[in-house]
Enzyme design. Sequence first.
Site, PDB file in Angstrom:
ATOM      1  N   GLY A   1      -1.107   9.453   8.222  1.00 32.46           N
ATOM      2  CA  GLY A   1      -0.024   8.824   8.979  1.00 32.46           C
ATOM      3  C   GLY A   1      -0.248   7.344   8.455  1.00 32.46           C
ATOM      4  O   GLY A   1      -0.750   7.062   7.424  1.00 32.46           O
ATOM      5  N   ALA A   2       0.536   6.638   9.172  1.00 28.20           N
ATOM      6  CA  ALA A   2       0.686   5.266   8.998  1.00 28.20           C
ATOM      7  C   ALA A   2       1.254   5.116   7.418  1.00 28.20           C
ATOM      8  O   ALA A   2       0.894   4.330   6.490  1.00 28.20           O
ATOM      9  CB  ALA A   2      -0.487   4.142   8.986  1.00 28.20           C
TER      10      ALA A   2
ATOM     11  N   GLY B   1      -2.827  10.575  -4.330  1.00 27.60           N
ATOM     12  CA  GLY B   1      -2.742   9.385  -5.102  1.00 27.60           C
ATOM     13  C   GLY B   1      -3.854   8.836  -5.782  1.00 27.60           C
ATOM     14  O   GLY B   1      -4.964   9.136  -5.332  1.00 27.60           O
TER      15      GLY B   1
ATOM     16  N   VAL C   1       0.818   3.382  -6.205  1.00 28.39           N
ATOM     17  CA  VAL C   1       1.904   2.445  -5.834  1.00 28.39           C
ATOM     18  C   VAL C   1       1.245   1.106  -5.150  1.00 28.39           C
ATOM     19  O   VAL C   1       0.388   0.945  -4.550  1.00 28.39           O
ATOM     20  CB  VAL C   1       2.740   3.199  -5.043  1.00 28.39           C
ATOM     21  CG1 VAL C   1       4.001   2.287  -4.367  1.00 28.39           C
ATOM     22  CG2 VAL C   1       3.359   4.595  -5.401  1.00 28.39           C
TER      23      VAL C   1
ATOM     24  N   HIS D   1       2.707   7.046   0.128  1.00 26.14           N
ATOM     25  CA  HIS D   1       2.931   8.186   0.714  1.00 26.14           C
ATOM     26  C   HIS D   1       4.206   8.725   0.105  1.00 26.14           C
ATOM     27  O   HIS D   1       4.268  10.122  -0.113  1.00 26.14           O
ATOM     28  CB  HIS D   1       2.706   8.238   2.205  1.00 26.14           C
ATOM     29  CG  HIS D   1       1.189   7.825   2.699  1.00 26.14           C
ATOM     30  ND1 HIS D   1       1.207   6.544   3.145  1.00 26.14           N
ATOM     31  CD2 HIS D   1       0.075   8.316   2.537  1.00 26.14           C
ATOM     32  CE1 HIS D   1      -0.306   6.567   3.511  1.00 26.14           C
ATOM     33  NE2 HIS D   1      -0.714   7.726   3.222  1.00 26.14           N
TER      34      HIS D   1
ATOM     35  N   HIS E   1       3.279   4.705   3.984  1.00 27.73           N
ATOM     36  CA  HIS E   1       3.939   3.535   3.307  1.00 27.73           C
ATOM     37  C   HIS E   1       4.606   4.305   2.016  1.00 27.73           C
ATOM     38  O   HIS E   1       4.507   5.229   1.945  1.00 27.73           O
ATOM     39  CB  HIS E   1       2.863   2.538   2.879  1.00 27.73           C
ATOM     40  CG  HIS E   1       1.762   3.028   2.344  1.00 27.73           C
ATOM     41  ND1 HIS E   1       1.598   3.720   1.074  1.00 27.73           N
ATOM     42  CD2 HIS E   1       0.267   3.125   2.922  1.00 27.73           C
ATOM     43  CE1 HIS E   1       0.460   3.977   0.927  1.00 27.73           C
ATOM     44  NE2 HIS E   1      -0.205   3.772   1.945  1.00 27.73           N
TER      45      HIS E   1
END
Length: 309
Positions: free
Chosen positions: A40-41, A165, A194, A46, A43
């Site tokens: 979660g959280a 990632g 990213v 993701h 950005h």
Amino acid sequence: MNGLRIPPGIRIFNSIKDFRQWRRQILLDRQTLGYVPTMGALHRGHLSLVSAAKDACDHVALTIFVNPAQFAPNEDLGTYPRTLQADIDALAQHFDHATVLVPQVKEMYPSGIEPDVSKQVGAFVEVKGFSHQLEGTTRPHFFRGVATVVSKFLNIVEPEEVFFGQKDVQQCIVIQRMIRDMHFNVKMNICPTVRESDGLAMSSRNTYLTPTQRKYALVLYNALELMKEMYENTTKHAPTLIAAATELIHKTQQEAQTECEIKLDYLSIASPSNLCEVTGDIKDGCIMSGAVYVGKTRLIDNFMVDVKL
């Protein structure tokens, strides 16, 4: 989940059984599923994984689960950002459709889960030889928790492809080896890190940084950039590169000492094949990585130099 507003196009499951029923229909329809595991959280990092999954597969599923097994008793399990409403709103804003599994801890860990590893009961997964070094030095049980929860989710979701990632490069190597050794029938994709416009690697923990700390948060990125630049232009001697990057971090520590604390956890130049430190000249590419504390926030980053996973 009470009071959660589910935007159009977003499907949410709390039950593994219900999710599996949805997943079975996709299989019966002979369509493919891409999977993005998250805590979660969300950005832009993701969201880039979700975009890659949508490009590759007919459907996309995410899991949002703050996994207690990968937190040590003294770490930030209790304060880790939990932003489910904002997460599904972001998914709806960027994508027409997405499915999210948000399981409960008691269903993921039927035998319970204790913070103290010595008191844990039940089945766990370890990837030997790739989990004890680098991140594993500071967080010795971290990859045991990661490998365990990812193996559970691969079993539950049964995706054709899974997306991670590169920012968590050691995690990628651990999961890659686990998938191979345990014969999970899934293709693993490792997507580029990213970054913010100034180079800071995106992380959910960046939200912990105060404005002053954010100013110094590039210290690790700058150190890695220095090593890469020297590797490309002056020397491939790993200890020399580490020494120069360490000196740069120490200079930044001195500059910041009246504003915030900076502490180097580690810098590494490692072989991608076994994560062993390169002790001489770099001959076949490497992984340059490190971790620093800016205030109380631990930041990690890495560069893949002349290698691909």
